[in-house]
Write a protein that holds these residues in place. Structure first.
Motif, PDB file in Angstrom:
ATOM      1  N   PRO A 132       0.856  -1.537  -0.261  1.00 66.63           N
ATOM      2  CA  PRO A 132       0.182   0.088  -0.309  1.00 66.63           C
ATOM      3  C   PRO A 132       0.651   0.779   0.022  1.00 66.63           C
ATOM      4  O   PRO A 132       1.972   0.833   0.530  1.00 66.63           O
ATOM      5  N   PHE A 134      -0.120  -4.796   2.921  1.00 71.00           N
ATOM      6  CA  PHE A 134      -1.435  -4.945   4.044  1.00 71.00           C
ATOM      7  C   PHE A 134      -1.000  -5.221   5.607  1.00 71.00           C
ATOM      8  O   PHE A 134      -1.647  -4.708   5.964  1.00 71.00           O
ATOM      9  N   ASN A 153      -7.390  -1.734   5.073  1.00 72.41           N
ATOM     10  CA  ASN A 153      -5.767  -1.515   4.778  1.00 72.41           C
ATOM     11  C   ASN A 153      -5.500  -2.725   4.652  1.00 72.41           C
ATOM     12  O   ASN A 153      -4.539  -3.437   5.316  1.00 72.41           O
ATOM     13  N   TYR A 167      -5.376  -6.005   1.097  1.00 76.19           N
ATOM     14  CA  TYR A 167      -5.435  -6.691  -0.208  1.00 76.19           C
ATOM     15  C   TYR A 167      -6.629  -6.726  -0.766  1.00 76.19           C
ATOM     16  O   TYR A 167      -7.947  -6.941   0.306  1.00 76.19           O
TER      17      TYR A 167
END
Length: 323
Positions: A129, A186, A228, A230
């Motif tokens: 991220p 992530f 937060n 995938y």
């Protein structure tokens, strides 16, 4: 826009605009042509938050009160010039649209894509991220609790020397966002986000919660850190939401959290440009302030904060102290 189908040229692309007169927001008379015009005009502000990300399209071909199409897979009839990316999913793969230019954004609006939802990662490192998000969702209509929760996150993130940005969701709540250098996956980012959420909850446990079930929240603000992860999605800055009035997810200056009349859906496609003219873009430097979480972790460890309790509260129920 004319009611008849027409070709419009955007850069090197020609796009056929169909049925621009179709009303998508019945209470407000907002048409597909209005939506297309909005996305064409907002593109310079919005594209930095869309580029090189897999998109999922929230489409309403017959208006926002009719069938919703939540589209991940690119349609076979989409033109070849629209960029695509294939990413993994449970049990296989899925090919998403990627929107890197105004022409693509206009084409998607012509498909009655009211909201293009984004991954929190980019296609070259889709498992990593580049932002950490706290989604603040009120249980009822009391927005005061959401404002107070956002202010608590701002204080904590300032203490940890992490840049904090704020926007409305355009729906019910607020997003607090930290731009990240792409250094960890992530799971690591989500775990840290949850740790910070527990600290904020500890300051007002009767007002805030990590409880995912609405029935168990008891009127408290839900702090959703599960974004937060995938392939989880958020509405990006300047996206339109499928609600009465055509509200927009709007970046905000933090000073606005002190205004009692702040609403998540208070700025619409009909008022956003006046706001930009007067206040500018509070997220103009967003991508220039990306940080690693490593220093914040070390600082948090140095502060005398008790380990998070599984219930979502810290044992000490104390906020982080200033250094």
């Amino acid at each position: 826009m004319a009611a008849e189908p027409a070709l419009v040229r955007i850069g090197r692309r020609e796009i056929e605009i169909t049925r621009p007169e179709k009303v998508l927001f019945p209470e407000d008379g907002i048409t597909k042509g209005d939506l297309i015009g909005y996305y064409a005009r907002i593109a310079p502000w919005m594209l930095p938050h869309l580029r090189n990300r897999p998109l999922t399209l929230e489409r309403y071909p017959d208006g926002i009160h009719k069938q919703r199409i939540f589209q991940k897979e690119v349609s076979s009839y989409f033109p070849k010039w629209i960029r695509r990316v294939t990413v993994k999913k449970v049990g296989g793969t899925v090919t998403h649209v990627v929107c890197n230019d105004t022409a693509t954004l206009v084409y998607l609006a012509n498909q009655a894509s009211v909201t293009p939802h984004i991954f929190l990662s980019r296609i070259d490192k889709v498992d990593v991220p580049d932002q950490m998000v706290f989604d603040l969702d009120p249980q009822g209509e009391d927005f005061e609790l959401v404002r107070a929760t956002a202010q608590a996150f701002k204080q904590l993130l300032d203490d940890l020397e992490l840049p904090a940005y704020l926007k409305t969701t355009g729906s019910r709540g607020l997003h607090v966002v930290v731009p990240l250098q792409r250094r960890e996956g992530f799971d690591s980012v989500r775990d840290f986000a949850r740790e910070l959420a527990r600290i904020v909850i500890s300051q007002a446990p009767d007002e805030r919660t990590l409880e995912p079930l609405k029935a168990n929240r008891g009127g408290r603000v839900f702090i959703d850190t599960n974004r937060n992860a995938y392939a989880q999605l958020i509405a990006p800055a300047y996206a339109v939401r499928a609600r009465r009035g055509g509200p927009v997810s709007v970046p905000l200056d933090w000073s606005l959290t002190r205004q009692k009349n702040l609403r998540s859906d208070g700025i619409t496609i009909r008022t956003i440009f006046d706001r930009l003219d007067k206040a500018g873009d509070p997220w103009a430097d967003f991508w220039h302030r990306r940080v690693s979480l490593a220093a914040a972790r070390r600082k948090l460890e140095r502060e005398n904060v008790a380990p998070p309790h599984p219930s979502g509260l810290t044992k000490s129920h104390q906020p982080v102290r200033r250094a």
